[in-house]
Every structure is written in structure tokens, then in C-alpha cells.
Design a protein around this motif. Structure first.
Motif, mmCIF file in Angstrom:
data_model
loop_
_atom_site.group_PDB
_atom_site.id
_atom_site.type_symbol
_atom_site.label_atom_id
_atom_site.label_comp_id
_atom_site.label_asym_id
_atom_site.label_seq_id
_atom_site.Cartn_x
_atom_site.Cartn_y
_atom_site.Cartn_z
ATOM 1 N N ASP A 113 0.824 -1.207 0.000
ATOM 2 C CA ASP A 113 0.000 0.000 0.000
ATOM 3 C C ASP A 113 0.859 1.259 0.000
ATOM 4 O O ASP A 113 0.535 2.236 -0.679
ATOM 5 C CB ASP A 113 -0.944 0.019 1.202
ATOM 6 C CG ASP A 113 -2.090 -0.972 1.073
ATOM 7 O OD1 ASP A 113 -2.329 -1.470 -0.044
ATOM 8 O OD2 ASP A 113 -2.745 -1.248 2.090
ATOM 9 N N GLU A 114 1.957 1.241 0.727
ATOM 10 C CA GLU A 114 2.817 2.424 0.798
ATOM 11 C C GLU A 114 3.751 2.537 -0.405
ATOM 12 O O GLU A 114 3.811 3.581 -1.064
ATOM 13 C CB GLU A 114 3.628 2.412 2.101
ATOM 14 C CG GLU A 114 2.777 2.604 3.326
ATOM 15 C CD GLU A 114 3.572 2.612 4.620
ATOM 16 O OE1 GLU A 114 4.820 2.498 4.582
ATOM 17 O OE2 GLU A 114 2.941 2.737 5.681
ATOM 18 N N TYR B 74 3.939 0.606 -3.374
ATOM 19 C CA TYR B 74 3.372 0.479 -4.710
ATOM 20 C C TYR B 74 2.447 1.647 -5.047
ATOM 21 O O TYR B 74 2.402 2.087 -6.199
ATOM 22 C CB TYR B 74 2.684 -0.866 -4.868
ATOM 23 C CG TYR B 74 3.650 -2.044 -4.790
ATOM 24 C CD1 TYR B 74 5.033 -1.853 -4.817
ATOM 25 C CD2 TYR B 74 3.199 -3.341 -4.692
ATOM 26 C CE1 TYR B 74 5.922 -2.914 -4.746
ATOM 27 C CE2 TYR B 74 4.078 -4.414 -4.627
ATOM 28 C CZ TYR B 74 5.438 -4.195 -4.658
ATOM 29 O OH TYR B 74 6.311 -5.252 -4.593
ATOM 30 N N THR B 75 1.767 2.194 -4.057
ATOM 31 C CA THR B 75 0.954 3.386 -4.320
ATOM 32 C C THR B 75 1.844 4.570 -4.669
ATOM 33 O O THR B 75 1.547 5.325 -5.603
ATOM 34 C CB THR B 75 0.053 3.701 -3.113
ATOM 35 O OG1 THR B 75 -0.805 2.572 -2.873
ATOM 36 C CG2 THR B 75 -0.808 4.925 -3.360
ATOM 37 N N ALA B 76 2.959 4.733 -3.960
ATOM 38 C CA ALA B 76 3.895 5.812 -4.284
ATOM 39 C C ALA B 76 4.492 5.627 -5.675
ATOM 40 O O ALA B 76 4.837 6.608 -6.339
ATOM 41 C CB ALA B 76 5.007 5.873 -3.237
ATOM 42 N N MET C 200 2.964 4.757 -8.339
ATOM 43 C CA MET C 200 1.970 5.011 -9.391
ATOM 44 C C MET C 200 2.313 6.225 -10.246
ATOM 45 O O MET C 200 1.770 6.400 -11.326
ATOM 46 C CB MET C 200 0.580 5.209 -8.774
ATOM 47 C CG MET C 200 -0.016 3.992 -8.121
ATOM 48 S SD MET C 200 -0.713 2.826 -9.283
ATOM 49 C CE MET C 200 -2.059 3.755 -9.960
ATOM 50 N N SER C 201 3.205 7.084 -9.771
ATOM 51 C CA SER C 201 3.497 8.321 -10.505
ATOM 52 C C SER C 201 4.680 8.173 -11.454
ATOM 53 O O SER C 201 5.309 9.157 -11.806
ATOM 54 C CB SER C 201 3.755 9.451 -9.506
ATOM 55 O OG SER C 201 4.861 9.125 -8.686
ATOM 56 N N ASP D 19 -2.912 3.951 -14.196
ATOM 57 C CA ASP D 19 -3.460 2.610 -14.395
ATOM 58 C C ASP D 19 -3.451 2.160 -15.850
ATOM 59 O O ASP D 19 -4.011 1.125 -16.186
ATOM 60 C CB ASP D 19 -4.864 2.502 -13.796
ATOM 61 C CG ASP D 19 -5.905 3.359 -14.514
ATOM 62 O OD1 ASP D 19 -5.628 3.849 -15.626
ATOM 63 O OD2 ASP D 19 -7.001 3.530 -13.955
ATOM 64 N N ASN E 122 -0.791 -7.866 -9.342
ATOM 65 C CA ASN E 122 -0.055 -6.694 -8.858
ATOM 66 C C ASN E 122 1.242 -6.512 -9.641
ATOM 67 O O ASN E 122 1.556 -5.403 -10.085
ATOM 68 C CB ASN E 122 0.264 -6.825 -7.366
ATOM 69 C CG ASN E 122 -0.955 -6.668 -6.500
ATOM 70 O OD1 ASN E 122 -1.851 -5.906 -6.809
ATOM 71 N ND2 ASN E 122 -0.991 -7.411 -5.414
#
Length: 194
Positions: free
Chosen positions: A83-84, A86-88, A90-91, A98, A156
Motif C-alpha cells: 500500500d505504501e 506500490y501506491t507511491a 503510481m506516478s 493505471d 499486482n
């Protein structure tokens, strides 16, 4: 030679201290380094730095996820890591959003990965016996296999554009373990795929 990031996703419990996963990580590290590969290791229970983990994922040719299977998935601490980190990512570090674009907002979901050409390998430790999988006569998995159970984890990594290396699994590790046999199979698996 390859750059390999090993993630030890084990979370310690009084009944499961993580010795098997730790031993598999240690063996993988030694065997891969002996072949000339560069190895980095993150141990989830020791914490992580998001930026350093993103850099390690970009550096790696292969991510080897070593994890116990807890309640049909990864430990909660690794889910927090995902969550920490892989979400970071995304940019642009791991993916460009996506994969969809304004001109076709309903197409190509998940196709924005920036880690194309890289691979991942799942190495799993189960309490379940091997015979519980791929057997429609068995109660729980209803004929499904290990990779069916771990389909979300495969997705993922696919989201980042990565390709799988064959999954490795140790079975029945708490009630009917064959640790030496598992170590031999693991060594052969690594030799085959690296």
C-alpha cells in the motif's frame, strides 16, 4: 548477471518465528550471489523506506518475494508495504497511472507498467499439504492451484509490466515438514530459473 531484489515478507508470531522463510532467503541470497548476481534484501518486519524500495524495484531485473501464506494471502505487514510503496510508485516509478488514457477511458486498465522486461518470482510457504491443491476431491481449494490462489499477487506485478518466473512452494511446513527436501527443491528451482 542480474540484479535481484529479495523481499522477505514474513511477519513474526509466537507460533511462527520465520526461520524457514529466513533460511530460504539466506539460501537464495548465497546461491544467487555465488552465480554472480547482485542481490538486495528487504525484511518487512524491520521496516522500509519508500523511496529506497522504489529505487530497488527499478534497479532489479527480478523481484523474488519470499512469503508465508497467512489466511490465503500475504502477511498484513507486506500488504502495508504494498500500500505504501506500490501506491507511491503510481506516478512513474513502477507505472504511469493505471494505463488508461482520456481518449479511451474504458480500455487498457492495468497496462501502464514501467517495469516491462523485468520478472518476479513467488516463493511461498504453506501449512496446507501439496495434495490439497489441483484436486477437485479436496474440500478447500476445489481443484484450484497455488497460482489460482495467488492470482491477485500475480496481477499486482503484471500491473507494473513484469513477467512471472515459475512459482515455488513449500507445503505442510507446520505439521508434516520436509525441510531438507524443500531446500533441495528450492536450490534446483533457482538453478533452473537463474
Amino acid at each position: 548477471m542480474k540484479n535481484i531484489l529479495i523481499i522477505n515478507a514474513h511477519h513474526k508470531y509466537p507460533f511462527a518465528e520465520g526461520r524457514l522463510n529466513e533460511s530460504l532467503v539466506s539460501r537464495a541470497r548465497e546461491q544467487l550471489q555465488a552465480k554472480g548476481h547482485q542481490v538486495r534484501l528487504v525484511e518487512i518486519d524491520k521496516g522500509w523506506d519508500v523511496d529506497a524500495e522504489l529505487e530497488s524495484h527499478k534497479w532489479a531485473d527480478v523481484v523474488l518475494l519470499q512469503t508465508p501464506v497467512n489466511w490465503m494471502g500475504v502477511p498484513w505487514t507486506f500488504k502495508k508495504y504494498m500500500d505504501e510503496v506500490y501506491t507511491a510508485g503510481m506516478s512513474g516509478a513502477l507505472c504511469e497511472g493505471d494505463g488508461r488514457h482520456q481518449e479511451a477511458p474504458k480500455k487498457n486498465y492495468g497496462a501502464g507498467g514501467t517495469l516491462k522486461g523485468k520478472q518476479y518470482m513467488l516463493s511461498l510457504t504453506f501449512n496446507a499439504p501439496q495434495e490439497a491443491f489441483n484436486n477437485s476431491a479436496e474440500y478447500l481449494f476445489q481443484g484450484k492451484g497455488v497460482d489460482d490462489l495467488f492470482f491477485p499477487m500475480h496481477m499486482n506485478f503484471r500491473f507494473f509490466g513484469m513477467e512471472p518466473i515459475e512459482t515455488f512452494a513449500c507445503y505442510d511446513v507446520m505439521k508434516n515438514a520436509d525441510i531438507e527436501g524443500d531446500f533441495k527443491r528450492f536450490e534446483k528451482h533457482l538453478d533452473t530459473h537463474f
